[in-house]
Design a protein around this motif. Sequence first.
Motif, PDB file in Angstrom:
ATOM      1  N   ARG A   1      21.656  24.694 140.446  1.00  0.00           N
ATOM      2  CA  ARG A   1      20.903  23.640 139.773  1.00  0.00           C
ATOM      3  C   ARG A   1      20.110  24.199 138.597  1.00  0.00           C
ATOM      4  NH1 ARG A   1      17.890  20.775 144.659  1.00  0.00           N
ATOM      5  NH2 ARG A   1      18.660  22.551 145.851  1.00  0.00           N
ATOM      6  N   LEU A   2      19.572  25.384 138.745  1.00  0.00           N
ATOM      7  CA  LEU A   2      18.870  26.009 137.630  1.00  0.00           C
ATOM      8  C   LEU A   2      19.811  26.276 136.457  1.00  0.00           C
ATOM      9  CD1 LEU A   2      16.542  28.530 139.496  1.00  0.00           C
ATOM     10  CD2 LEU A   2      15.796  26.711 137.966  1.00  0.00           C
ATOM     11  N   LEU A   3      20.986  26.808 136.758  1.00  0.00           N
ATOM     12  CA  LEU A   3      21.958  27.077 135.698  1.00  0.00           C
ATOM     13  C   LEU A   3      22.441  25.782 135.059  1.00  0.00           C
ATOM     14  CD1 LEU A   3      24.083  29.901 137.389  1.00  0.00           C
ATOM     15  CD2 LEU A   3      22.424  30.158 135.535  1.00  0.00           C
ATOM     16  N   ALA A   4      22.665  24.754 135.871  1.00  0.00           N
ATOM     17  CA  ALA A   4      23.113  23.467 135.333  1.00  0.00           C
ATOM     18  C   ALA A   4      22.049  22.862 134.424  1.00  0.00           C
ATOM     19  CB  ALA A   4      23.449  22.511 136.480  1.00  0.00           C
ATOM     20  N   ALA A   5      20.780  22.972 134.818  1.00  0.00           N
ATOM     21  CA  ALA A   5      19.699  22.457 133.975  1.00  0.00           C
ATOM     22  C   ALA A   5      19.655  23.191 132.635  1.00  0.00           C
ATOM     23  CB  ALA A   5      18.366  22.595 134.701  1.00  0.00           C
ATOM     24  N   LEU A   6      19.850  24.502 132.672  1.00  0.00           N
ATOM     25  CA  LEU A   6      19.860  25.277 131.427  1.00  0.00           C
ATOM     26  C   LEU A   6      21.047  24.891 130.551  1.00  0.00           C
ATOM     27  CD1 LEU A   6      18.568  27.646 129.842  1.00  0.00           C
ATOM     28  CD2 LEU A   6      20.145  29.161 131.058  1.00  0.00           C
ATOM     29  N   VAL A   7      22.209  24.741 131.168  1.00  0.00           N
ATOM     30  CA  VAL A   7      23.429  24.425 130.419  1.00  0.00           C
ATOM     31  C   VAL A   7      23.341  23.051 129.774  1.00  0.00           C
ATOM     32  CG1 VAL A   7      25.876  23.893 130.721  1.00  0.00           C
ATOM     33  CG2 VAL A   7      24.942  25.986 131.685  1.00  0.00           C
ATOM     34  N   LEU A   8      22.685  22.109 130.444  1.00  0.00           N
ATOM     35  CA  LEU A   8      22.647  20.741 129.938  1.00  0.00           C
ATOM     36  C   LEU A   8      21.526  20.505 128.930  1.00  0.00           C
ATOM     37  CD1 LEU A   8      23.415  18.510 133.080  1.00  0.00           C
ATOM     38  CD2 LEU A   8      24.853  18.862 131.068  1.00  0.00           C
ATOM     39  N   THR A   9      20.361  21.038 129.187  1.00  0.00           N
ATOM     40  CA  THR A   9      19.201  20.654 128.385  1.00  0.00           C
ATOM     41  C   THR A   9      19.094  21.402 127.061  1.00  0.00           C
ATOM     42  OG1 THR A   9      17.828  22.246 129.614  1.00  0.00           O
ATOM     43  CG2 THR A   9      17.890  19.976 130.419  1.00  0.00           C
ATOM     44  N   VAL A  10      19.524  22.659 127.017  1.00  0.00           N
ATOM     45  CA  VAL A  10      19.399  23.409 125.761  1.00  0.00           C
ATOM     46  C   VAL A  10      20.233  22.782 124.647  1.00  0.00           C
ATOM     47  CG1 VAL A  10      19.837  25.636 124.649  1.00  0.00           C
ATOM     48  CG2 VAL A  10      18.742  25.558 126.898  1.00  0.00           C
ATOM     49  N   PRO A  11      21.519  22.451 124.864  1.00  0.00           N
ATOM     50  CA  PRO A  11      22.264  21.789 123.780  1.00  0.00           C
ATOM     51  C   PRO A  11      21.686  20.430 123.406  1.00  0.00           C
ATOM     52  CG  PRO A  11      23.776  22.695 125.411  1.00  0.00           C
ATOM     53  CD  PRO A  11      22.407  22.772 126.004  1.00  0.00           C
ATOM     54  N   VAL A  12      21.179  19.686 124.399  1.00  0.00           N
ATOM     55  CA  VAL A  12      20.611  18.367 124.096  1.00  0.00           C
ATOM     56  C   VAL A  12      19.399  18.507 123.181  1.00  0.00           C
ATOM     57  CG1 VAL A  12      19.495  16.342 125.104  1.00  0.00           C
ATOM     58  CG2 VAL A  12      21.483  17.347 126.222  1.00  0.00           C
ATOM     59  N   ALA A  13      18.600  19.545 123.390  1.00  0.00           N
ATOM     60  CA  ALA A  13      17.379  19.721 122.601  1.00  0.00           C
ATOM     61  C   ALA A  13      17.663  19.927 121.114  1.00  0.00           C
ATOM     62  CB  ALA A  13      16.573  20.900 123.152  1.00  0.00           C
ATOM     63  N   VAL A  14      18.833  20.436 120.768  1.00  0.00           N
ATOM     64  CA  VAL A  14      19.141  20.739 119.359  1.00  0.00           C
ATOM     65  C   VAL A  14      20.186  19.785 118.783  1.00  0.00           C
ATOM     66  CG1 VAL A  14      18.507  23.160 119.608  1.00  0.00           C
ATOM     67  CG2 VAL A  14      20.865  22.464 120.059  1.00  0.00           C
ATOM     68  N   LEU A  15      20.543  18.745 119.502  1.00  0.00           N
ATOM     69  CA  LEU A  15      21.551  17.815 118.986  1.00  0.00           C
ATOM     70  C   LEU A  15      21.059  17.134 117.711  1.00  0.00           C
ATOM     71  CD1 LEU A  15      22.928  15.994 122.178  1.00  0.00           C
ATOM     72  CD2 LEU A  15      24.154  17.581 120.688  1.00  0.00           C
ATOM     73  N   PRO A  16      21.903  17.076 116.655  1.00  0.00           N
ATOM     74  CA  PRO A  16      21.484  16.424 115.420  1.00  0.00           C
ATOM     75  C   PRO A  16      21.974  14.986 115.299  1.00  0.00           C
ATOM     76  CG  PRO A  16      23.421  17.750 114.979  1.00  0.00           C
ATOM     77  CD  PRO A  16      23.147  17.863 116.457  1.00  0.00           C
ATOM     78  N   ALA A  17      22.780  14.515 116.262  1.00  0.00           N
ATOM     79  CA  ALA A  17      23.397  13.196 116.157  1.00  0.00           C
ATOM     80  C   ALA A  17      22.957  12.321 117.327  1.00  0.00           C
ATOM     81  CB  ALA A  17      24.920  13.312 116.127  1.00  0.00           C
ATOM     82  N   LEU A  18      22.979  11.012 117.084  1.00  0.00           N
ATOM     83  CA  LEU A  18      22.471  10.074 118.083  1.00  0.00           C
ATOM     84  C   LEU A  18      23.493   9.775 119.168  1.00  0.00           C
ATOM     85  CD1 LEU A  18      20.030   8.363 118.818  1.00  0.00           C
ATOM     86  CD2 LEU A  18      20.958   6.523 117.392  1.00  0.00           C
ATOM     87  N   ARG A  19      24.788   9.711 118.825  1.00  0.00           N
ATOM     88  CA  ARG A  19      25.788   9.329 119.823  1.00  0.00           C
ATOM     89  C   ARG A  19      25.864  10.316 120.994  1.00  0.00           C
ATOM     90  NH1 ARG A  19      32.147   8.424 118.527  1.00  0.00           N
ATOM     91  NH2 ARG A  19      31.920  10.632 118.020  1.00  0.00           N
ATOM     92  N   PRO A  20      25.944  11.632 120.759  1.00  0.00           N
ATOM     93  CA  PRO A  20      25.927  12.546 121.904  1.00  0.00           C
ATOM     94  C   PRO A  20      24.597  12.525 122.660  1.00  0.00           C
ATOM     95  CG  PRO A  20      25.847  13.768 119.853  1.00  0.00           C
ATOM     96  CD  PRO A  20      26.157  12.361 119.501  1.00  0.00           C
ATOM     97  N   ALA A  21      23.497  12.187 121.979  1.00  0.00           N
ATOM     98  CA  ALA A  21      22.210  12.092 122.669  1.00  0.00           C
ATOM     99  C   ALA A  21      22.223  10.934 123.667  1.00  0.00           C
ATOM    100  CB  ALA A  21      21.083  11.918 121.657  1.00  0.00           C
ATOM    101  N   TRP A  22      22.820   9.812 123.276  1.00  0.00           N
ATOM    102  CA  TRP A  22      22.958   8.691 124.219  1.00  0.00           C
ATOM    103  C   TRP A  22      23.828   9.094 125.410  1.00  0.00           C
ATOM    104  CZ3 TRP A  22      19.879   4.811 124.543  1.00  0.00           C
ATOM    105  CH2 TRP A  22      19.284   4.251 123.420  1.00  0.00           C
ATOM    106  N   LEU A  23      24.896   9.843 125.138  1.00  0.00           N
ATOM    107  CA  LEU A  23      25.760  10.317 126.221  1.00  0.00           C
ATOM    108  C   LEU A  23      24.987  11.223 127.177  1.00  0.00           C
ATOM    109  CD1 LEU A  23      28.535  10.578 127.538  1.00  0.00           C
ATOM    110  CD2 LEU A  23      29.066  12.415 125.927  1.00  0.00           C
ATOM    111  N   ALA A  24      24.126  12.082 126.643  1.00  0.00           N
ATOM    112  CA  ALA A  24      23.310  12.948 127.491  1.00  0.00           C
ATOM    113  C   ALA A  24      22.335  12.139 128.329  1.00  0.00           C
ATOM    114  CB  ALA A  24      22.550  13.956 126.620  1.00  0.00           C
ATOM    115  N   LEU A  25      21.789  11.055 127.764  1.00  0.00           N
ATOM    116  CA  LEU A  25      20.881  10.209 128.526  1.00  0.00           C
ATOM    117  C   LEU A  25      21.615   9.513 129.668  1.00  0.00           C
ATOM    118  CD1 LEU A  25      18.143   8.914 128.964  1.00  0.00           C
ATOM    119  CD2 LEU A  25      18.739   7.190 127.239  1.00  0.00           C
ATOM    120  N   VAL A  26      22.817   9.038 129.400  1.00  0.00           N
ATOM    121  CA  VAL A  26      23.624   8.409 130.457  1.00  0.00           C
ATOM    122  C   VAL A  26      23.924   9.425 131.559  1.00  0.00           C
ATOM    123  CG1 VAL A  26      25.843   7.349 130.982  1.00  0.00           C
ATOM    124  CG2 VAL A  26      24.594   6.663 128.921  1.00  0.00           C
ATOM    125  N   ALA A  27      24.270  10.642 131.163  1.00  0.00           N
ATOM    126  CA  ALA A  27      24.536  11.695 132.151  1.00  0.00           C
ATOM    127  C   ALA A  27      23.295  11.978 132.995  1.00  0.00           C
ATOM    128  CB  ALA A  27      25.006  12.966 131.449  1.00  0.00           C
TER     129      ALA A  27
END
Length: 256
Positions: free
Chosen positions: A23-49
């Motif tokens: 769970r710690l590794l999964a949190a790191l893998v998921l949240t770091v890319p989301v924090a630097v996303l420059p586009a809105l569409r993948p950000a919505w996908l991350a919120l749904v996930a």
Amino acid sequence: MASLTEPFASGDSFLHGMDPRIRLLAALVLTVPVAVLPALRPAWLALVAGLILIKMARLNMLHVLNRLAVVNLFIVFLWFFLPFSVPGEPVFDLGPLHATAQGLDRALLITVKSNAIVVSLMALLGTISIQNLGPAMQQLGVPDKLCHILLFTHRYIFSIYQEYTTMRQAMRARGFKPRTDTHTYRTFAWLVGMLLVKSWDRAERVHGAMLCRGFRGRFYSLAAFETRPADYLFLLACAALSASLIYMGFIQGRPL
């Protein structure tokens, strides 16, 4: 003594039974890319996930919404400044201020990304009890001092709050009523100073007690973590989702 509040740590969901290290590794893998996303569409996908993870963890939605409300209370201030400070195409005017479409998009992007990160962390890290979080971090190679800071902060912030509550009750019992005058400011300054002194004294006593019990700079736990094949599959799915977010945010649509 104030109790340790871990409203999401107990449960019988799939995430609660997963290896805390995964769970710690999964949190790191998921949240770091989301924090630097420059586009809105993948950000919505991350919120749904993140919302799917909340559903998988079977968390109390009232507690989830309360924590999201606290986060968004700070985010809402961005909506008062970003639309009027980012240059771009004007959308509407508020007196001498001009709101731009780029500013509104920036505020919306930060809002979606922040909520996506918070709900993901609530589902992945909030379901780990504090006594398992420290050993799991140590086994993943996190420096011992960082683990100690995390555990002691979580443990003694409640004790410090208890001291603060006790001193405030003593002030009220002596007839103190806050006002906008020098006496009130001086009293609260003494309150903060005494709180720091009491915290320092408690830290010295706790450190001495730990040394008497043979503490040598590392915590040891009797918890035995077991990683199942399903845990590895979950981590692989999180990595695939993270790769998709990176592709959508940084590669897709970019001219070759």
